[in-house]
Motif scaffolding. Structure first.
Motif, mmCIF file in Angstrom:
data_model
loop_
_atom_site.group_PDB
_atom_site.id
_atom_site.type_symbol
_atom_site.label_atom_id
_atom_site.label_comp_id
_atom_site.label_asym_id
_atom_site.label_seq_id
_atom_site.Cartn_x
_atom_site.Cartn_y
_atom_site.Cartn_z
ATOM 1 N N ARG A 1 3.959 8.417 -9.285
ATOM 2 C CA ARG A 1 4.528 9.423 -8.054
ATOM 3 C C ARG A 1 3.181 10.115 -7.619
ATOM 4 N N PHE A 2 3.462 10.824 -6.438
ATOM 5 C CA PHE A 2 2.738 11.743 -5.767
ATOM 6 C C PHE A 2 3.004 13.166 -5.931
ATOM 7 N N TRP A 3 1.996 14.015 -5.978
ATOM 8 C CA TRP A 3 2.042 15.339 -5.984
ATOM 9 C C TRP A 3 1.317 15.982 -4.959
ATOM 10 N N ASN A 4 1.769 16.954 -4.271
ATOM 11 C CA ASN A 4 0.916 17.383 -3.119
ATOM 12 C C ASN A 4 -0.352 17.992 -3.542
ATOM 13 N N ALA A 5 -1.611 17.436 -2.526
ATOM 14 C CA ALA A 5 -2.828 17.972 -2.957
ATOM 15 C C ALA A 5 -3.364 19.169 -2.063
ATOM 16 N N ILE B 1 0.800 -1.065 -0.120
ATOM 17 C CA ILE B 1 0.053 0.060 0.002
ATOM 18 C C ILE B 1 0.917 1.112 -0.082
ATOM 19 N N TYR B 2 0.999 1.878 -1.164
ATOM 20 C CA TYR B 2 1.730 3.091 -1.178
ATOM 21 C C TYR B 2 1.256 4.310 -0.722
ATOM 22 N N ALA B 3 1.746 4.919 0.117
ATOM 23 C CA ALA B 3 1.403 6.250 0.627
ATOM 24 C C ALA B 3 2.487 7.256 1.100
ATOM 25 N N PRO C 1 7.800 9.519 -0.819
ATOM 26 C CA PRO C 1 7.994 10.683 -1.170
ATOM 27 C C PRO C 1 7.193 11.667 -2.258
ATOM 28 N N LEU C 2 6.842 12.676 -2.198
ATOM 29 C CA LEU C 2 6.519 13.503 -3.347
ATOM 30 C C LEU C 2 7.296 13.713 -4.321
ATOM 31 N N ARG C 3 6.930 13.378 -5.522
ATOM 32 C CA ARG C 3 7.552 13.990 -6.825
ATOM 33 C C ARG C 3 8.629 12.552 -7.028
ATOM 34 N N SER D 1 -2.144 13.750 -4.791
ATOM 35 C CA SER D 1 -2.763 13.520 -6.175
ATOM 36 C C SER D 1 -1.560 12.432 -6.695
ATOM 37 N N VAL D 2 -2.312 11.396 -7.437
ATOM 38 C CA VAL D 2 -1.448 10.261 -8.130
ATOM 39 C C VAL D 2 -1.296 10.348 -9.468
ATOM 40 N N GLU D 3 -0.107 10.386 -9.977
ATOM 41 C CA GLU D 3 0.150 10.266 -11.365
ATOM 42 C C GLU D 3 0.651 8.647 -11.560
#
Length: 529
Positions: free
Chosen positions: A160-164, A86-88, A146-148, A172-174
């Motif tokens: 990858r993650f971006w700050n929401a 579970i990625y977070a 981590p983000l980005r 946010s999830v790319e």
């Protein structure tokens, strides 16, 4: 050539809660979120029903943030066989470490109470959706990202993650799928508004094939609220409530972030002499534990120093035990209680409401979105009586609502965020909203995306993501677990409870027993026709 990806919407489609999106591609099956349904009884029943997929066949789960309507069914997923990662973000993992066990505790407690009633009524007993043991097992499967930073999921899929900007750790999830026809998807998650006390503004790159965008407040335009304006609105509400020297201001609040924002602003206003000094009591073990997590992440937060100062304030108290919570019924003098849950659906807030709703010196301040069918929405809509834990309670307290602590961007901010993601080559899917909000959001962004490229899915609908755009394949699938017209609306149970309360009110106001018998006869005649 590999088949086109398939995107399914198993929650937060035509309704606000139960976020769960499924992506099948390259032989892999990925979930984005696995959240709990809140709202009407019909929607909450979905939490108990089987998933519309086999948890054992899921390869990875990506979690946008820790709120229970996004994370709350993860332990059920694990209970029924999911064994993958579970990625977070780290902030999300830390919050889930207290929120998921708390969710399990609430379910076990409420099912125990329900089964006690069921046994007395000779009805079948039920099991909780999952237990504390399931929640603890789930926590071992989290993997921090981590983000980005790109994470490879295998088979030419990476995320990858971006700050929401919505909550500590929210993202946010790319998702990027490399193949003969590459596909780039962006799942907004929940997006925060401008001037959020503890979070920076949301961000993400431009240029997508598909965007899945939340629409909670797609039909709303708030005033541009600065920190000073937000505090002035809160100040006015507190001062109005404090006119009753023996009264209380009861604030139903999400335990995570909303409580911490309110705490910071209340302590600030007391320090400045803008509101009377009085006890501010956080009546939620979850909020207490979450506050410690926020304190540990203070350096990552906007205004983290202000929150730390509020936590140390001598005005602030935290309850932990049930006995400490019950003792609040006997507090003398004006005081403020912040208790979960934010929509009044569970937790200690229900005990506080039972004690204060019937008293004119009480004030209930709603500070966030209230989903259709929840007790919070029923109060917000002006109910004269409500039923709490089987007891009918008259509503004599002042019911107030303010919308300056929302964790969600308003319609204009959502449209601006989506516009900043252009070009959106194939489609924008609007989710996480009720009918009116979704329709308004579609109208807002028609010029941005193109009306023909905007889709509003319903629960369990699915789309094949072809090279030239999405194809709705829902008609080839099993019927949805809930009819689209039922999602995001009051259901028969809400109507039934309202009818019972109206009938009781009519019987009370009838002139005499003869008039009451006439009312009962009319009801019987209606049932017989």
């Amino acid at each position: 050539m590999r088949s086109a990806p398939k995107l399914s919407f198993h929650g937060a489609a035509g309704t606000v809660t139960g976020s769960c999106f499924s992506l099948e591609t390259h032989g892999r099956h990925i979930l984005v979120d696995c959240g709990m349904f809140q709202g009407s009884k019909s929607e909450k029943q979905l939490n108990y029903r089987a998933f519309p997929f086999d948890p054992r066949q899921i390869d990875a789960v990506i979690l946008t943030h820790a709120h229970i309507d996004h994370s709350g069914l993860l332990p059920k997923l694990v209970k029924h066989g999911y064994a993958g990662p579970i990625y977070a973000t780290r902030g999300t993992i830390d919050l889930c470490s207290v929120m998921l066990p708390d969710s399990a505790h609430i379910q076990e407690f409420e099912v125990e109470q329900l089964n006690r009633r069921n046994r007395r009524r000779a009805r079948e007993v039920v099991e909780p959706i999952y237990t504390a043991e399931d929640a603890e097992a789930t926590l071992t499967q989290f993997r921090p990202l981590p983000l980005r930073q790109w994470q490879d999921l295998g088979d030419s899929i990476r995320i990858r993650f971006w700050n929401a900007g919505h909550l500590l750790g929210s993202a946010s999830v790319e998702i990027e799928i490399s193949s003969e026809a590459p596909v780039r998807l962006l799942f907004s998650g929940d997006l925060g508004p401008a001037f959020k006390l503890l979070q920076a503004d949301p961000e993400a790159p431009q240029g997508w094939d598909y965007v899945v965008c939340e629409s909670t407040y797609g039909d709303r335009d708030r005033i541009d609220t600065t920190d000073e304006m937000r505090r002035r609105i809160l100040q006015d509400e507190v001062n109005a409530a404090a006119r009753h020297q023996d009264g209380a201001l009861i604030i139903p609040s999400f335990a995570v972030e909303r409580t911490q924002e309110l705490l910071a602003d209340l302590a600030f206003l007391m320090e400045k002499g803008k509101i009377p000094e009085c006890p501010v009591i956080i009546d939620s073990p979850l909020a207490t534990r979450a506050t410690e997590i926020f304190k540990a992440h203070a350096s990552e937060l906007e205004n983290g120093d202000l929150l730390e100062r509020a936590i140390r304030s001598h005005f602030v108290r935290f309850t932990e035990s049930v006995e400490q919570s019950k003792a609040l019924d006997f507090v003398k003098g004006f005081h403020i209680v912040i208790a979960a849950s934010g929509m009044c659906e569970a937790g200690r807030i229900r005990h506080r409401l039972k004690n204060w709703l019937w008293r004119e010196e009480g004030t209930v301040l709603l500070v966030g979105f209230q989903a259709a069918g929840t007790l919070g929405r029923i109060l917000q809509d002006g109910a004269a009586t409500v039923k709490i834990q089987g007891d009918e309670i008259a509503v004599r307290a002042r019911i107030r609502s303010i919308d300056v602590y929302s964790g969600h961007a308003d319609g204009g901010e959502l449209a601006d965020w989506l516009s900043a993601r252009k070009p959106i080559r194939h489609a924008a899917f609007l989710v996480h909203g009720e009918d009116q909000a979704l329709a308004a959001m579609k109208a807002r962004v028609a010029a941005v995306v193109g009306e023909e490229r905007i889709f509003i899915p319903h629960i369990d609908s699915a789309f094949r993501l072809d090279a030239d755009g999405p194809v709705d394949i829902s008609t080839f699938l099993p019927p949805p677990r809930i009819e689209p017209a039922q999602a995001g609306h009051r259901d028969w149970n809400n109507d039934y409870q309202g009818l019972i309360q109206d009938l009781q009110a009519e019987l009370r106001m009838a002139a005499d027993d003869k008039a009451r018998r006439a009312i009962v006869r009319k009801i019987r005649c209606a049932l017989e026709t």
